[in-house]
Design a protein around this motif. Structure first.
Motif, PDB file in Angstrom:
ATOM      1  N   LEU A 145      -2.116  -3.826   1.185  1.00 56.26           N
ATOM      2  CA  LEU A 145      -0.689  -3.873   1.484  1.00 56.26           C
ATOM      3  C   LEU A 145      -0.151  -2.450   1.601  1.00 56.26           C
ATOM      4  O   LEU A 145      -0.756  -1.515   1.072  1.00 56.26           O
ATOM      5  CB  LEU A 145       0.051  -4.615   0.357  1.00 56.26           C
ATOM      6  N   PRO A 146       0.995  -2.274   2.284  1.00 57.62           N
ATOM      7  CA  PRO A 146       1.539  -0.918   2.397  1.00 57.62           C
ATOM      8  C   PRO A 146       2.009  -0.403   1.034  1.00 57.62           C
ATOM      9  O   PRO A 146       2.680  -1.122   0.297  1.00 57.62           O
ATOM     10  CB  PRO A 146       2.719  -1.081   3.362  1.00 57.62           C
ATOM     11  N   PRO A 147       1.631   0.826   0.692  1.00 54.16           N
ATOM     12  CA  PRO A 147       2.059   1.381  -0.593  1.00 54.16           C
ATOM     13  C   PRO A 147       3.451   1.995  -0.499  1.00 54.16           C
ATOM     14  O   PRO A 147       3.941   2.306   0.585  1.00 54.16           O
ATOM     15  CB  PRO A 147       1.020   2.458  -0.861  1.00 54.16           C
ATOM     16  N   VAL A 148       4.071   2.166  -1.634  1.00 59.03           N
ATOM     17  CA  VAL A 148       5.332   2.903  -1.736  1.00 59.03           C
ATOM     18  C   VAL A 148       4.972   4.242  -2.351  1.00 59.03           C
ATOM     19  O   VAL A 148       4.490   4.305  -3.481  1.00 59.03           O
ATOM     20  CB  VAL A 148       6.349   2.154  -2.614  1.00 59.03           C
ATOM     21  N   LEU A 149       5.204   5.324  -1.600  1.00 60.70           N
ATOM     22  CA  LEU A 149       4.722   6.627  -2.030  1.00 60.70           C
ATOM     23  C   LEU A 149       5.798   7.565  -2.556  1.00 60.70           C
ATOM     24  O   LEU A 149       5.475   8.598  -3.134  1.00 60.70           O
ATOM     25  CB  LEU A 149       3.957   7.297  -0.893  1.00 60.70           C
ATOM     26  N   ASN A 150       7.066   7.223  -2.324  1.00 61.11           N
ATOM     27  CA  ASN A 150       8.120   8.077  -2.870  1.00 61.11           C
ATOM     28  C   ASN A 150       9.383   7.260  -3.103  1.00 61.11           C
ATOM     29  O   ASN A 150       9.492   6.113  -2.651  1.00 61.11           O
ATOM     30  CB  ASN A 150       8.388   9.293  -1.970  1.00 61.11           C
ATOM     31  N   VAL A 151      10.323   7.834  -3.795  1.00 59.73           N
ATOM     32  CA  VAL A 151      11.532   7.128  -4.193  1.00 59.73           C
ATOM     33  C   VAL A 151      12.367   6.711  -2.976  1.00 59.73           C
ATOM     34  O   VAL A 151      12.909   5.607  -2.937  1.00 59.73           O
ATOM     35  CB  VAL A 151      12.376   8.015  -5.146  1.00 59.73           C
ATOM     36  N   LEU A 152      12.461   7.561  -1.992  1.00 64.06           N
ATOM     37  CA  LEU A 152      13.278   7.235  -0.813  1.00 64.06           C
ATOM     38  C   LEU A 152      12.715   6.016  -0.078  1.00 64.06           C
ATOM     39  O   LEU A 152      13.464   5.139   0.353  1.00 64.06           O
ATOM     40  CB  LEU A 152      13.367   8.444   0.116  1.00 64.06           C
ATOM     41  N   ASP A 153      11.387   5.957   0.065  1.00 64.53           N
ATOM     42  CA  ASP A 153      10.777   4.787   0.701  1.00 64.53           C
ATOM     43  C   ASP A 153      10.998   3.531  -0.139  1.00 64.53           C
ATOM     44  O   ASP A 153      11.194   2.443   0.389  1.00 64.53           O
ATOM     45  CB  ASP A 153       9.274   4.998   0.908  1.00 64.53           C
ATOM     46  N   ALA A 154      10.962   3.669  -1.453  1.00 67.23           N
ATOM     47  CA  ALA A 154      11.152   2.525  -2.348  1.00 67.23           C
ATOM     48  C   ALA A 154      12.562   1.958  -2.234  1.00 67.23           C
ATOM     49  O   ALA A 154      12.775   0.768  -2.467  1.00 67.23           O
ATOM     50  CB  ALA A 154      10.869   2.930  -3.791  1.00 67.23           C
ATOM     51  N   MET A 155      13.534   2.782  -1.872  1.00 69.64           N
ATOM     52  CA  MET A 155      14.919   2.324  -1.752  1.00 69.64           C
ATOM     53  C   MET A 155      15.244   1.743  -0.384  1.00 69.64           C
ATOM     54  O   MET A 155      16.299   1.179  -0.181  1.00 69.64           O
ATOM     55  CB  MET A 155      15.890   3.479  -2.052  1.00 69.64           C
ATOM     56  N   GLY A 156      14.320   1.866   0.564  1.00 71.36           N
ATOM     57  CA  GLY A 156      14.568   1.374   1.907  1.00 71.36           C
ATOM     58  C   GLY A 156      14.632  -0.133   1.989  1.00 71.36           C
ATOM     59  O   GLY A 156      14.056  -0.845   1.154  1.00 71.36           O
ATOM     60  N   ASP A 157      15.362  -0.645   2.988  1.00 76.61           N
ATOM     61  CA  ASP A 157      15.490  -2.088   3.163  1.00 76.61           C
ATOM     62  C   ASP A 157      14.155  -2.763   3.475  1.00 76.61           C
ATOM     63  O   ASP A 157      13.959  -3.932   3.172  1.00 76.61           O
ATOM     64  CB  ASP A 157      16.483  -2.402   4.300  1.00 76.61           C
ATOM     65  N   ASP A 158      13.244  -2.017   4.086  1.00 75.81           N
ATOM     66  CA  ASP A 158      11.950  -2.572   4.458  1.00 75.81           C
ATOM     67  C   ASP A 158      10.849  -2.220   3.444  1.00 75.81           C
ATOM     68  O   ASP A 158       9.670  -2.362   3.731  1.00 75.81           O
ATOM     69  CB  ASP A 158      11.544  -2.093   5.844  1.00 75.81           C
ATOM     70  N   ALA A 159      11.238  -1.791   2.245  1.00 77.82           N
ATOM     71  CA  ALA A 159      10.261  -1.405   1.214  1.00 77.82           C
ATOM     72  C   ALA A 159       9.457  -2.622   0.773  1.00 77.82           C
ATOM     73  O   ALA A 159       9.994  -3.714   0.631  1.00 77.82           O
ATOM     74  CB  ALA A 159      10.972  -0.782   0.024  1.00 77.82           C
ATOM     75  N   PRO A 160       8.152  -2.442   0.558  1.00 75.28           N
ATOM     76  CA  PRO A 160       7.331  -3.549   0.061  1.00 75.28           C
ATOM     77  C   PRO A 160       7.790  -3.991  -1.327  1.00 75.28           C
ATOM     78  O   PRO A 160       8.212  -3.180  -2.128  1.00 75.28           O
ATOM     79  CB  PRO A 160       5.918  -2.951  -0.017  1.00 75.28           C
ATOM     80  N   ILE A 161       7.688  -5.278  -1.563  1.00 71.61           N
ATOM     81  CA  ILE A 161       8.032  -5.838  -2.869  1.00 71.61           C
ATOM     82  C   ILE A 161       6.785  -5.754  -3.761  1.00 71.61           C
ATOM     83  O   ILE A 161       5.748  -6.265  -3.402  1.00 71.61           O
ATOM     84  CB  ILE A 161       8.464  -7.327  -2.743  1.00 71.61           C
ATOM     85  N   LEU A 162       6.916  -5.106  -4.906  1.00 72.47           N
ATOM     86  CA  LEU A 162       5.777  -4.993  -5.812  1.00 72.47           C
ATOM     87  C   LEU A 162       5.662  -6.208  -6.718  1.00 72.47           C
ATOM     88  O   LEU A 162       4.598  -6.747  -6.931  1.00 72.47           O
ATOM     89  CB  LEU A 162       5.879  -3.721  -6.649  1.00 72.47           C
TER      90      LEU A 162
END
Length: 164
Positions: A145-162
């Motif tokens: 699955l696509p990883p979340v590599l930084n805080v900004l990506d984690a806050m995005g609307d399309d961020a993967p759900i962990l």
């Protein structure tokens, strides 16, 4: 300008000398015994299989080949452990901040790996080399699955759900 100051004229017995190392010969010849050299009766060695992926769904873990290896005594995955529900109603008073479901899944991943190096399985064997070999015989089927590599990506609307 600083000058050298002599603090003492006393001769020392140890400081500035080269004492004899009574264990030196054993160390340089390989005869010295260390704790890692001790093999007690019934001693088992453990190794942990870790995920090479930063984020992946675990489709299956098959330890059949590892268990068949002579010297392997056990292979443990999350399927062998009791899984707490993680529901607030099941947690009890005061445990909301230390959810045992999340703690358990960090010990051995159950459905997903959440970071590179997340533990998946543990092997107990009669020899550390056998335990290491057994790790290579455990088959893990991942859906990367696509990883979340930084805080900004984690806050995005399309961020993967962990955590579903």
């Amino acid at each position: 300008m600083a000058s050298n100051v002599v603090l003492s004229t006393q001769e020392y017995k140890v400081v500035g000398t080269r004492p004899i190392r009574h264990d030196g010969t054993d160390k340089v010849t390989g005869r010295a015994q260390y704790s890692a050299d001790i093999q007690l009766p019934g001693l088992l060695h453990g190794k942990v299989l870790r995920s090479p992926h930063a984020h992946a769904r675990i489709k299956s873990i098959d330890a059949t080949r590892a268990l068949a290896l002579p010297g392997v005594k056990a292979v443990v995955t999350s399927a062998d452990l009791p899984q707490p529900s993680g529901l607030v109603s099941d947690l009890g008073e005061g445990l909301v901040t230390n959810n045992p479901k999340f703690l358990s899944n960090n010990f051995l991943a159950e459905h997903k790996v959440l970071y590179k190096g997340h533990a998946l399985a543990a092997v107990a064997a009669t020899d550390p080399h056998i335990a290491e070999e057994a790790l290579s015989l455990i088959d893990v089927d991942y859906e990367v699955l696509p990883p979340v590599l930084n805080v900004l990506d984690a806050m995005g609307d399309d961020a993967p759900i962990l955590h579903e």
